[in-house]
Write a protein that holds these residues in place. Structure first.
Motif, PDB file in Angstrom:
ATOM      1  N   LEU A   1       0.836  -1.205   0.000  1.00 23.99           N
ATOM      2  CA  LEU A   1       0.000   0.000   0.000  1.00 23.99           C
ATOM      3  C   LEU A   1       0.869   1.253   0.000  1.00 23.99           C
ATOM      4  N   ALA A   2       1.958   1.232   0.790  1.00 18.86           N
ATOM      5  CA  ALA A   2       2.859   2.383   0.851  1.00 18.86           C
ATOM      6  C   ALA A   2       3.577   2.602  -0.476  1.00 18.86           C
ATOM      7  N   LEU A   3       3.976   1.503  -1.131  1.00 18.12           N
ATOM      8  CA  LEU A   3       4.648   1.626  -2.428  1.00 18.12           C
ATOM      9  C   LEU A   3       3.734   2.304  -3.452  1.00 18.12           C
ATOM     10  N   ALA A   4       2.441   2.012  -3.391  1.00 21.55           N
ATOM     11  CA  ALA A   4       1.499   2.657  -4.311  1.00 21.55           C
ATOM     12  C   ALA A   4       1.250   4.112  -3.914  1.00 21.55           C
ATOM     13  N   ALA A   5       1.067   4.350  -2.608  1.00 15.58           N
ATOM     14  CA  ALA A   5       0.696   5.687  -2.139  1.00 15.58           C
ATOM     15  C   ALA A   5       1.797   6.715  -2.358  1.00 15.58           C
ATOM     16  N   GLU A   6       3.057   6.283  -2.340  1.00 14.87           N
ATOM     17  CA  GLU A   6       4.141   7.249  -2.508  1.00 14.87           C
ATOM     18  C   GLU A   6       4.231   7.782  -3.935  1.00 14.87           C
ATOM     19  N   GLN A   7       3.506   7.152  -4.861  1.00 19.22           N
ATOM     20  CA  GLN A   7       3.519   7.609  -6.250  1.00 19.22           C
ATOM     21  C   GLN A   7       2.510   8.725  -6.516  1.00 19.22           C
ATOM     22  N   VAL A   8       1.651   9.022  -5.527  1.00 21.46           N
ATOM     23  CA  VAL A   8       0.603  10.027  -5.714  1.00 21.46           C
ATOM     24  C   VAL A   8       0.659  11.037  -4.577  1.00 21.46           C
ATOM     25  N   GLU A   9       0.826  12.299  -4.918  1.00 21.08           N
ATOM     26  CA  GLU A   9       0.853  13.357  -3.907  1.00 21.08           C
ATOM     27  C   GLU A   9      -0.584  13.704  -3.476  1.00 21.08           C
ATOM     28  N   PRO A  10      -0.761  14.312  -2.299  1.00 17.62           N
ATOM     29  CA  PRO A  10      -2.095  14.772  -1.898  1.00 17.62           C
ATOM     30  C   PRO A  10      -2.735  15.600  -3.011  1.00 17.62           C
ATOM     31  N   PHE A  11      -4.035  15.477  -3.164  1.00 22.92           N
ATOM     32  CA  PHE A  11      -4.725  16.124  -4.278  1.00 22.92           C
ATOM     33  C   PHE A  11      -6.046  16.724  -3.805  1.00 22.92           C
ATOM     34  N   ASP A  12      -6.653  17.525  -4.674  1.00 21.15           N
ATOM     35  CA  ASP A  12      -7.938  18.172  -4.378  1.00 21.15           C
ATOM     36  C   ASP A  12      -9.068  17.449  -5.103  1.00 21.15           C
ATOM     37  N   VAL A  13     -10.226  17.421  -4.465  1.00 21.18           N
ATOM     38  CA  VAL A  13     -11.424  16.830  -5.063  1.00 21.18           C
ATOM     39  C   VAL A  13     -12.542  17.856  -5.037  1.00 21.18           C
ATOM     40  N   THR A  14     -13.254  17.968  -6.144  1.00 20.49           N
ATOM     41  CA  THR A  14     -14.427  18.844  -6.244  1.00 20.49           C
ATOM     42  C   THR A  14     -15.631  18.012  -6.657  1.00 20.49           C
ATOM     43  N   ILE A  15     -16.735  18.200  -5.944  1.00 19.09           N
ATOM     44  CA  ILE A  15     -17.979  17.498  -6.284  1.00 19.09           C
ATOM     45  C   ILE A  15     -18.984  18.542  -6.752  1.00 19.09           C
ATOM     46  N   ASP A  16     -19.232  18.560  -8.059  1.00 20.74           N
ATOM     47  CA  ASP A  16     -20.148  19.553  -8.622  1.00 20.74           C
ATOM     48  C   ASP A  16     -21.044  18.984  -9.718  1.00 20.74           C
ATOM     49  N   SER A  17     -21.034  17.654  -9.887  1.00 23.38           N
ATOM     50  CA  SER A  17     -21.901  17.048 -10.903  1.00 23.38           C
ATOM     51  C   SER A  17     -22.283  15.639 -10.463  1.00 23.38           C
TER      52      SER A  17
END
Length: 433
Positions: A248-264
């Motif tokens: 799980l850590a090996l996968a997670a280190e490939q993606v930085e924190p990100f933003d999510v928008t719910i509008d549709s």
């Protein structure tokens, strides 16, 4: 010939069973002891024991042929080839025309493909497992196995080179009581409030059991314990958790924190099922990429757990957050229109994702492990799964009523599908006779 013709249903079952076993177990299905066990498990028709072995030989041959067709077995791999005894047992049945043997093997292949499609969630939108957070009890657990040297002719099945990866490969089974998913963090109070209000308004059957979430890997894996091992079951569980945490850590280190928008919002389903969902549009907090971070996250997790492909439909992962379930797509469309009229766009940052677990059919999904995103994440399992602070403590009566109604609809849909499948099988048998 009239007598032997009645054996083709047994032959078809044997071929399908052997094919499924060979594909799912891959190259581990190689010992004579295993073949003997499978021979004992093969569904028995009313034929002599000697003929039973002949049907298994045909099924095994069909399995090998289908594995070659799918690219799982190479022509130079002879360790799964039929033995001379198997070949002789097929050739010695001179009373059965060769074309009928070939027809039976092809029929077995077709049955195997149909069962494989059902196991992998293929088919139309009415399948309960593919996108459902409430899988039927009789299909909740699936055994899985993966070898790094396994190959597939379909590049979309595993869009990466397995041989170059250190992938998870401990004995495990898929369980719908476990999921790796994105949930709005506790700090996203506005998102929690709006999503909770929408789910309550739409009478979501999963209101108590599920937090607002996006499944990334579901179902996930639980260990298959070796009861004969000198290692205690508790130590086996801890070793399994450490290995899961590492991947799980090996996968997670490939993606930085990100933003999510719910509008549709969107819907899917048909005449016997409807789902209304919110679209969690994700983007990088810093910089830009060609791909949404949630989609990248799913790909990275699948690299580490290549047996977990259930969230990809037709080779594509489509992130969505379920708002509620309905009897049909018309009900979902009506609810979508009502929610869109009053919805205000809401955004939040995602610094981590979660491994969730529930206990029992009516249990609530709680945090088994937190998975931080970005550089050098540390994944640790909780001794006991922890609830989300904004989730209800008990299941209200209306929630249980909606959940039971949905379960009844699904059981009815499943029985109708089974009857249709049984009727098609009877028609095929009559045509063969």
């Amino acid at each position: 010939q009239s007598h032997t013709r009645t054996n083709w249903p047994g032959n078809m079952k044997s071929a399908a069973y052997a094919t499924l076993t060979s594909i799912v177990c891959a190259r581990r299905v190689r010992t004579s002891a295993f073949v003997e066990r499978q021979r004992q498990k093969t569904p028995r028709s009313q034929v002599a024991a000697e003929q039973q072995n002949n049907w298994f030989s045909d099924g095994r041959k069909a399995a090998i042929d289908l594995k070659r067709e799918l690219g799982i077995l190479d022509d130079d791999d002879d360790d799964l080839m039929p033995s001379k005894d198997d070949i002789n047992s097929i050739q010695e049945r001179k009373e059965v025309p060769a074309n009928e043997i070939e027809d039976a093997i092809e029929t077995g292949k077709a049955a195997a493909r149909a069962l494989l499609a059902q196991m992998s969630g293929g088919g139309d939108g009415g399948d309960d497992r593919g996108d459902s957070e409430d899988a039927p009890d009789d299909r909740r657990i699936q055994k899985v196995s993966f070898q790094k040297n396994d190959r597939t002719s379909d590049s979309s099945q595993h869009p990466f080179e397995e041989d170059a990866l250190d992938v998870f490969n401990l004995p495990a089974r898929k369980s719908h009581s476990l999921t790796v998913c994105m949930v709005p963090p506790a700090s996203a109070t506005l998102a929690w409030a709006q999503l909770t209000a929408a789910r309550r308004r739409c009478k979501d059957p999963g209101f108590f059991r599920w937090p607002p979430h996006v499944n990334i890997v579901y179902p996930f894996l639980e260990p298959i314990l070796d009861k004969d091992s000198i290692i205690s079951e508790e130590d086996q569980r801890k070793s399994f958790q450490r290995e899961v945490a590492r991947h799980l850590a090996l996968a997670a280190e490939q993606v930085e924190p990100f933003d999510v928008t719910i509008d549709s919002f969107g819907i899917f389903g048909g005449k016997s099922r409807g789902v209304m969902w919110a679209y969690p549009r994700s983007k990088c907090t810093v910089g830009t990429t060609d791909e949404e971070p949630l989609i990248t996250m799913q790909k990275e997790l699948e690299k580490q757990f290549p047996m977990c492909t259930d969230q990809r439909k037709n080779g594509k992962f489509s992130p969505h957050m379920t708002i509620s379930h309905y009897e049909d797509s018309d009900g979902a469309l009506e609810a979508k229109t009502e929610i869109e009229e009053s919805w205000a766009s809401v955004s939040f940052n995602v610094p981590e994702i979660y491994l969730l677990r529930r206990e029992g059919d009516g249990g609530q999904f709680k945090i088994l492990a937190t998975i931080p995103l970005g550089c050098d994440p540390k994944v640790e399992f909780n001794e006991a799964a922890l609830p989300f602070v904004d989730m209800p403590l008990t299941e209200e009566d209306w929630v249980r009523e909606e959940r039971m109604a949905m379960k009844k609809r699904r059981n009815g849909n499943r029985r109708r599908r089974n009857r249709r499948g049984s009727n098609r099988g009877q028609e095929t048998e009559k045509d063969a006779q």
